[in-house]
Design a protein around this motif. Structure first.
Motif, PDB file in Angstrom:
ATOM      1  N   GLU A   1      24.881  51.963  28.301  1.00  0.00           N
ATOM      2  CA  GLU A   1      25.046  50.538  28.576  1.00  0.00           C
ATOM      3  C   GLU A   1      24.912  50.261  30.070  1.00  0.00           C
ATOM      4  O   GLU A   1      24.205  49.344  30.488  1.00  0.00           O
ATOM      5  CB  GLU A   1      26.415  50.067  28.060  1.00  0.00           C
ATOM      6  N   GLU A   2      25.626  51.030  30.868  1.00  0.00           N
ATOM      7  CA  GLU A   2      25.576  50.880  32.315  1.00  0.00           C
ATOM      8  C   GLU A   2      25.480  52.272  32.924  1.00  0.00           C
ATOM      9  O   GLU A   2      26.106  53.202  32.439  1.00  0.00           O
ATOM     10  CB  GLU A   2      26.818  50.164  32.846  1.00  0.00           C
ATOM     11  N   LEU A   3      24.715  52.390  33.979  1.00  0.00           N
ATOM     12  CA  LEU A   3      24.562  53.705  34.582  1.00  0.00           C
ATOM     13  C   LEU A   3      24.040  53.577  36.000  1.00  0.00           C
ATOM     14  O   LEU A   3      23.063  52.875  36.248  1.00  0.00           O
ATOM     15  CB  LEU A   3      23.599  54.565  33.752  1.00  0.00           C
ATOM     16  N   ARG A   4      24.740  54.203  36.942  1.00  0.00           N
ATOM     17  CA  ARG A   4      24.235  54.296  38.306  1.00  0.00           C
ATOM     18  C   ARG A   4      23.593  55.679  38.428  1.00  0.00           C
ATOM     19  O   ARG A   4      24.260  56.681  38.571  1.00  0.00           O
ATOM     20  CB  ARG A   4      25.370  54.135  39.309  1.00  0.00           C
ATOM     21  N   GLY A   5      22.305  55.719  38.333  1.00  0.00           N
ATOM     22  CA  GLY A   5      21.597  56.981  38.278  1.00  0.00           C
ATOM     23  C   GLY A   5      20.728  57.016  37.036  1.00  0.00           C
ATOM     24  O   GLY A   5      20.408  55.984  36.446  1.00  0.00           O
ATOM     25  N   THR A   6      20.328  58.189  36.605  1.00  0.00           N
ATOM     26  CA  THR A   6      19.433  58.315  35.457  1.00  0.00           C
ATOM     27  C   THR A   6      19.939  59.375  34.488  1.00  0.00           C
ATOM     28  O   THR A   6      20.657  60.296  34.859  1.00  0.00           O
ATOM     29  CB  THR A   6      18.007  58.709  35.903  1.00  0.00           C
ATOM     30  N   ILE A   7      19.545  59.195  33.227  1.00  0.00           N
ATOM     31  CA  ILE A   7      19.818  60.188  32.190  1.00  0.00           C
ATOM     32  C   ILE A   7      18.649  61.162  32.151  1.00  0.00           C
ATOM     33  O   ILE A   7      17.494  60.750  32.031  1.00  0.00           O
ATOM     34  CB  ILE A   7      19.991  59.519  30.818  1.00  0.00           C
TER      35      ILE A   7
END
Length: 244
Positions: free
Chosen positions: A147-153
């Motif tokens: 949903e929310e992410l600072r960075g990457t998966i």
């Protein structure tokens, strides 16, 4: 003189339910004399039922790491002449309907356990769900996404784990073994977009959840998210595998 022994089961997939008779269409003895084309065969068709006396039961066939439940037919003529053929047993189906037990999860830096340096984690919010933790021992389904992410998966994976317990009243030993690993994503996902989870369980390496006096066989699903650069997040879900 060379002698060969063979066993052929009538059902091609060799799968039987408890109480069904196994039909042996052929138990062949072949004798061949060196230098001669003549050979003799003896075929002995027969069948026998699958049942146990008293309160004993036949558990479903399962090939585990420390616990194995296997059934074989053996034809024996002499110490140096034997033939073994494995067949597969399905346990008796449970009565009634399988009750769905959906489960949801939300992962944030605050919800994680066993974290030494929480301040180094990026800010993230990952949500997902499994359709049911009570499931037929064939497949698991669900969805997950960021949903929310600072960075990457970097990747998302679904792991099937077997927890085998063996021992007695004096003590038990628990062993967890990874059975199957499926990659759900191989890169970052769009924010707010959930990706499907679907895993078909391997037939011989899973069975209905078992709890007996001397051993237990239990299963778990792990949803593993790897964040850039090397932050690993794991959500664990105990499963109850059943027959229907």
């Amino acid at each position: 003189m060379a002698t060969a022994l063979d066993i052929k089961i009538k059902r091609a997939n060799k799968v039987y339910d408890t109480g069904e008779p196994i039909q042996i269409i052929n138990s062949t003895i072949e004798m061949v004399k060196p230098g001669k084309s003549l050979s003799g065969k003896t075929e002995i068709p027969f069948e026998f039922p699958l049942h146990m006396k008293g309160n004993k039961v036949l558990y479903q066939t399962y090939h585990g790491t420390f616990v194995n439940i296997q059934y074989t037919l053996q034809s024996l003529l002499a110490k140096d002449l034997t033939k073994t053929c494995e067949f597969i047993i399905h346990s008796v189906p449970q009565k009634g309907k399988l009750t769905p037990s959906p489960v949801t999860f939300t992962s944030t830096p605050e919800t994680l356990q066993n974290i030494k340096e929480r301040a180094l984690l990026p800010n993230f919010l990952i949500r997902g769900h499994l359709n049911s933790t009570n499931c037929h021992h064939a497949a698991a389904k669900g969805r997950a996404g960021g949903e929310e992410l600072r960075g990457t998966i970097r990747s998302m994976e679904l792991q099937l784990v077997c927890v085998e317990t063996r021992g007695c009243a004096e003590g038990y030993v628990h062993e967890a073994t990874g059975i199957q690993n499926i990659q759900i994503t191989d890169s970052d996902v769009c924010r707010g977009l959930s990706v499907p989870i679907y895993m078909v369980f391997p037939r011989l390496f899973t069975c209905p959840t078992l709890e007996t006096t001397n051993f237990h066989v239990e299963f778990e699903d792990n949803i593993v998210v790897l964040l850039h650069p090397d932050h690993l997040i794991t959500e664990n879900f105990p499963l109850n595998l059943c027959t229907i």
